[in-house]
Design a protein around this motif. Structure first.
Motif, PDB file in Angstrom:
ATOM      1  N   LEU A 355      42.080  30.550  26.348  1.00 21.00           N
ATOM      2  CA  LEU A 355      42.372  31.970  26.088  1.00 21.00           C
ATOM      3  C   LEU A 355      43.870  32.245  26.098  1.00 21.00           C
ATOM      4  O   LEU A 355      44.413  32.836  25.158  1.00 21.00           O
ATOM      5  N   THR A 356      44.563  31.806  27.144  1.00 20.30           N
ATOM      6  CA  THR A 356      45.971  32.164  27.326  1.00 20.30           C
ATOM      7  C   THR A 356      46.943  31.093  26.850  1.00 20.30           C
ATOM      8  O   THR A 356      48.131  31.389  26.657  1.00 20.30           O
ATOM      9  N   GLY A 357      46.470  29.856  26.682  1.00 22.41           N
ATOM     10  CA  GLY A 357      47.355  28.759  26.322  1.00 22.41           C
ATOM     11  C   GLY A 357      48.132  28.194  27.489  1.00 22.41           C
ATOM     12  O   GLY A 357      48.911  27.243  27.328  1.00 22.41           O
ATOM     13  N   LEU A 358      47.932  28.758  28.703  1.00 16.15           N
ATOM     14  CA  LEU A 358      48.602  28.232  29.887  1.00 16.15           C
ATOM     15  C   LEU A 358      47.930  26.926  30.335  1.00 16.15           C
ATOM     16  O   LEU A 358      46.840  26.582  29.879  1.00 16.15           O
ATOM     17  N   ARG A 359      48.578  26.219  31.233  1.00  9.46           N
ATOM     18  CA  ARG A 359      47.936  25.081  31.866  1.00  9.46           C
ATOM     19  C   ARG A 359      46.691  25.569  32.612  1.00  9.46           C
ATOM     20  O   ARG A 359      46.590  26.755  32.974  1.00  9.46           O
ATOM     21  N   ASN A 360      45.752  24.641  32.865  1.00  6.65           N
ATOM     22  CA  ASN A 360      44.527  25.036  33.552  1.00  6.65           C
ATOM     23  C   ASN A 360      44.397  24.348  34.907  1.00  6.65           C
ATOM     24  O   ASN A 360      45.285  23.609  35.342  1.00  6.65           O
ATOM     25  N   ARG A 361      43.283  24.580  35.581  1.00 12.16           N
ATOM     26  CA  ARG A 361      43.074  24.034  36.923  1.00 12.16           C
ATOM     27  C   ARG A 361      43.104  22.507  36.916  1.00 12.16           C
ATOM     28  O   ARG A 361      43.604  21.877  37.856  1.00 12.16           O
ATOM     29  N   ARG A 362      42.558  21.900  35.863  1.00 15.57           N
ATOM     30  CA  ARG A 362      42.548  20.442  35.799  1.00 15.57           C
ATOM     31  C   ARG A 362      43.972  19.897  35.767  1.00 15.57           C
ATOM     32  O   ARG A 362      44.281  18.891  36.406  1.00 15.57           O
ATOM     33  N   PHE A 363      44.864  20.573  35.032  1.00 11.65           N
ATOM     34  CA  PHE A 363      46.253  20.136  34.990  1.00 11.65           C
ATOM     35  C   PHE A 363      46.868  20.232  36.383  1.00 11.65           C
ATOM     36  O   PHE A 363      47.611  19.333  36.814  1.00 11.65           O
ATOM     37  N   VAL A 364      46.552  21.307  37.097  1.00 12.68           N
ATOM     38  CA  VAL A 364      47.075  21.479  38.451  1.00 12.68           C
ATOM     39  C   VAL A 364      46.614  20.335  39.346  1.00 12.68           C
ATOM     40  O   VAL A 364      47.406  19.731  40.082  1.00 12.68           O
ATOM     41  N   THR A 365      45.328  20.024  39.271  1.00 11.87           N
ATOM     42  CA  THR A 365      44.769  18.947  40.093  1.00 11.87           C
ATOM     43  C   THR A 365      45.415  17.608  39.769  1.00 11.87           C
ATOM     44  O   THR A 365      45.644  16.783  40.663  1.00 11.87           O
ATOM     45  N   ASP A 366      45.726  17.374  38.481  1.00 16.64           N
ATOM     46  CA  ASP A 366      46.328  16.099  38.069  1.00 16.64           C
ATOM     47  C   ASP A 366      47.808  16.007  38.426  1.00 16.64           C
ATOM     48  O   ASP A 366      48.314  14.910  38.694  1.00 16.64           O
ATOM     49  N   THR A 367      48.507  17.139  38.387  1.00 20.01           N
ATOM     50  CA  THR A 367      49.974  17.132  38.455  1.00 20.01           C
ATOM     51  C   THR A 367      50.549  17.469  39.821  1.00 20.01           C
ATOM     52  O   THR A 367      51.530  16.856  40.259  1.00 20.01           O
ATOM     53  N   LEU A 368      49.955  18.440  40.514  1.00 22.55           N
ATOM     54  CA  LEU A 368      50.552  18.945  41.743  1.00 22.55           C
ATOM     55  C   LEU A 368      50.681  17.903  42.856  1.00 22.55           C
ATOM     56  O   LEU A 368      51.694  17.896  43.576  1.00 22.55           O
ATOM     57  N   PRO A 369      49.695  16.989  43.044  1.00 22.01           N
ATOM     58  CA  PRO A 369      49.869  15.997  44.122  1.00 22.01           C
ATOM     59  C   PRO A 369      51.146  15.180  43.999  1.00 22.01           C
ATOM     60  O   PRO A 369      51.822  14.914  45.003  1.00 22.01           O
ATOM     61  N   ALA A 370      51.500  14.788  42.777  1.00 20.52           N
ATOM     62  CA  ALA A 370      52.724  14.008  42.589  1.00 20.52           C
ATOM     63  C   ALA A 370      53.959  14.843  42.909  1.00 20.52           C
ATOM     64  O   ALA A 370      54.949  14.326  43.451  1.00 20.52           O
ATOM     65  N   MET A 371      53.914  16.122  42.594  1.00 19.03           N
ATOM     66  CA  MET A 371      55.053  16.996  42.891  1.00 19.03           C
ATOM     67  C   MET A 371      55.204  17.182  44.400  1.00 19.03           C
ATOM     68  O   MET A 371      56.317  17.264  44.924  1.00 19.03           O
ATOM     69  N   ILE A 372      54.059  17.235  45.098  1.00 12.08           N
ATOM     70  CA  ILE A 372      54.108  17.325  46.561  1.00 12.08           C
ATOM     71  C   ILE A 372      54.730  16.053  47.137  1.00 12.08           C
ATOM     72  O   ILE A 372      55.566  16.104  48.046  1.00 12.08           O
ATOM     73  N   ASP A 373      54.322  14.919  46.598  1.00 10.86           N
ATOM     74  CA  ASP A 373      54.883  13.642  47.058  1.00 10.86           C
ATOM     75  C   ASP A 373      56.386  13.580  46.804  1.00 10.86           C
ATOM     76  O   ASP A 373      57.150  13.092  47.649  1.00 10.86           O
ATOM     77  N   ASP A 374      56.827  14.078  45.632  1.00  6.12           N
ATOM     78  CA  ASP A 374      58.259  14.089  45.321  1.00  6.12           C
ATOM     79  C   ASP A 374      59.026  14.941  46.328  1.00  6.12           C
ATOM     80  O   ASP A 374      60.128  14.578  46.756  1.00  6.12           O
ATOM     81  N   ALA A 375      58.445  16.086  46.702  1.00  5.41           N
ATOM     82  CA  ALA A 375      59.096  16.958  47.680  1.00  5.41           C
ATOM     83  C   ALA A 375      59.237  16.242  49.020  1.00  5.41           C
ATOM     84  O   ALA A 375      60.273  16.331  49.689  1.00  5.41           O
ATOM     85  N   GLY A 376      58.180  15.508  49.411  1.00  7.76           N
ATOM     86  CA  GLY A 376      58.247  14.778  50.669  1.00  7.76           C
ATOM     87  C   GLY A 376      59.256  13.655  50.634  1.00  7.76           C
ATOM     88  O   GLY A 376      59.932  13.377  51.634  1.00  7.76           O
TER      89      GLY A 376
END
Length: 534
Positions: A355-376
């Motif tokens: 509908l909106t063309g934004l990223r979806n929940r699946r993208f969040v699940t795939d991408t966010l863990p690595a970003m958390i690891d990078d922050a750590g």
């Protein structure tokens, strides 16, 4: 729900059977499982059976046919979204690309296979793929990287109690050290291979024995190498590939070094016969090279010279046949590349909200863990913002779902405009906004601390409130509530999302149209608000 679907797609009995066949590569059993899985509607198991058949064809040297099969399976696996199956597909395709002379391609495919491994992958599956990655690293000249992966694979097999697989790891490590010009390390791995087999009371495969002898040969231990090769148990059966002639050529080489020229010649003659019977051109070329060395050892330099010319002629012919086979397979590889392009497009579509063309929940699940690891790892902050449109149900109830959709699209544009993309690249490594479902959205801000995140989100809150919504919904207001959590890593994605959601609900409970972070809320009426400990 996902577990129920998985159970329907992967009947337990078929799963157990295909896992066994993947180990044995029993063609007849694979065909039977493929048919039964097709009848049962278990597509993932059916494709795994087809992949076993492709693996068998590849090992027979039918590379173009194997590549076409893997290409077709790859497309279906992507559409199915079965990551374990994709890991297996990348593993087989890596071997195909290596056999086509594409060493870098082998490394690329095995790296993709590792990336497809889920956290709950079995130790055996993890060990298999890590072993392939180590092999690919070794042939690409990264022996240090290969050693690390061989060690990781060995630990995985150890956890699974798979002694035979551990022998394979040590065999490949010894051979890789030999290729890397590290004879002492090759010998150390070969000794460990021999000792492990003795401790487990399992006979060494002829391939293992040949590797140990080659390692001993590399350090000049010719007598030990001969003794090793002759220790082969008569009860062991050689397979129908090149194992026997390779073993015999190595034995002839050892015996030549020891001055046993007559015995060396007898073994070399047997190796030649096996090569001719099995049409093993590459191994036959190696046997010819050893025959030339044997002639020279006898002082028959003319024969050695003539055979050396024959060796080079046959090697050139072999390369010509290999190039022809590669040319035939390149079309299949091209088709595989096209399938990958389509798969990447499919994956991009699967990671966006339609509908909106934004990223979806699946993208969040795939991408966010690595970003958390990078922050750590870096110590840089990561701010996660969860927002929900206030009283959105009124729009759908009082006007229409079409009006509600138009509001969602407009909000999505405002959120996207608030995201700062480095160099304009939306590759998932920087800031992004996603629609989680309904009227709920997520904004991810790497490198942004809590104070800066509050300022940016407060500006976004004001933008949404002050937007001219009258052309869409008349006088109905549109506002949003926000919850922020800032972290520097060492937190699971579930905990991070849950805490941001808790802050969002605190904003809702305290009047809506406001921003709540760990300790501070900025809203239209209040400047400070303590988050309740509910």
């Amino acid at each position: 729900m996902d577990e129920v679907l998985q159970a329907r797609s992967h009947p337990v009995d078929l799963l157990a059977e295909i896992e066994a066949v993947e180990e044995t590569r029993d063609e007849r059993a694979a065909i039977a499982i493929q048919r039964r899985a097709g009848s049962a509607g278990a597509l993932a198991v059916e494709l795994r059976a087809q992949l076993v058949l492709a693996d068998i064809r590849d090992r027979r040297g039918e590379i173009p046919a194997a590549a076409r099969m893997v290409r077709r399976i790859f497309g279906q696996a992507v559409e199915l979204g079965d990551r374990p199956l994709l890991a297996r597909v990348h593993r087989i395709m890596g071997r195909v690309r290596y056999e086509l002379g594409d060493r870098a391609g082998w490394l690329e495919e095995t790296a993709q296979a590792v990336a497809c491994l889920d956290d709950d992958a079995s130790s055996v599956t993890r060990g298999n793929i890590l072993t392939d990655l180590a092999n690919a690293l070794a042939v690409n000249g990264d022996i240090e990287g290969a050693r690390l992966r061989y060690h990781a694979a060995d630990l995985a097999y150890l956890a699974a109690g798979r002694a035979m697989n551990r022998l394979t790891v040590l065999n490949n490590l010894a051979y890789s050290e030999h290729l890397a010009g590290e004879p002492e390390r090759a010998l150390a791995a070969a000794i460990e291979l021999r000792d492990l087999a003795a401790a487990q009371r399992v006979p060494l495969h002829p391939t293992h024995i040949e590797t140990i002898a080659r390692a001993q040969l590399g350090v000049g231990r010719h007598a030990e190498a001969e003794e090793t090769l002759k220790s082969l148990s008569p009860s062991l059966d050689f397979d129908q590939g090149d194992t026997l002639p390779v073993y015999l050529v190595t034995l002839a080489e050892v015996q030549r070094h020891r001055g046993r020229l007559q015995q060396a010649q007898a073994n070399l003659d047997e190796a030649m016969r096996a090569c001719d019977e099995r049409e093993l051109a590459e191994t036959r070329a190696r046997a010819l090279a050893e025959q030339a060395e044997l002639y020279a050892a006898r002082g028959d330099y003319r024969q050695a010279f003539e055979l050396h010319k024959t060796f080079h002629a046959q090697t050139a012919a072999l390369l010509g046949r290999q190039r022809t086979a590669q040319a035939l397979a390149q079309q299949a590889m091209f088709e595989t590349t096209e399938a990958r392009r389509e798969a990447r497009l499919f994956r991009e579509q699967a990671l966006h909200d339609p509908l909106t063309g934004l990223r979806n929940r699946r993208f969040v699940t795939d991408t966010l863990p690595a970003m958390i690891d990078d922050a750590g790892r870096t110590g840089c902050p990561l701010s996660v913002v969860m927002l929900d449109l206030d009283r959105f149900k009124r729009i759908n109830d009082n006007l229409s779902y079409d009006a509600g959709d138009r509001v969602l699209v407009a909000v999505a544009k405002l959120l996207a405009a608030a995201v700062e993309l480095p160099d304009g690249r939306d590759d998932g490594t920087g800031e992004f906004v996603a629609r989680l479902g309904g009227e709920e959205f997520l904004l991810v801000l790497p490198g942004i601390g809590e104070a800066d995140a509050r300022l940016r989100v407060e500006a976004l809150r004001s933008t949404i409130r002050g937007y001219d919504w009258r052309p869409i919904i008349g006088d109905l207001p549109v506002t949003a509530s926000f919850g922020i959590l800032t972290t520097t890593g060492n937190v699971r994605i579930e905990a991070l999302m849950s805490e941001a959601d808790r802050h969002l609900h605190a904003a809702k409970r305290n009047g809506r149209d406001r921003v709540v972070s760990a300790a501070v809320s900025l809203g239209s009426r209040d400047t400070t608000l303590t988050v309740p400990d509910d």
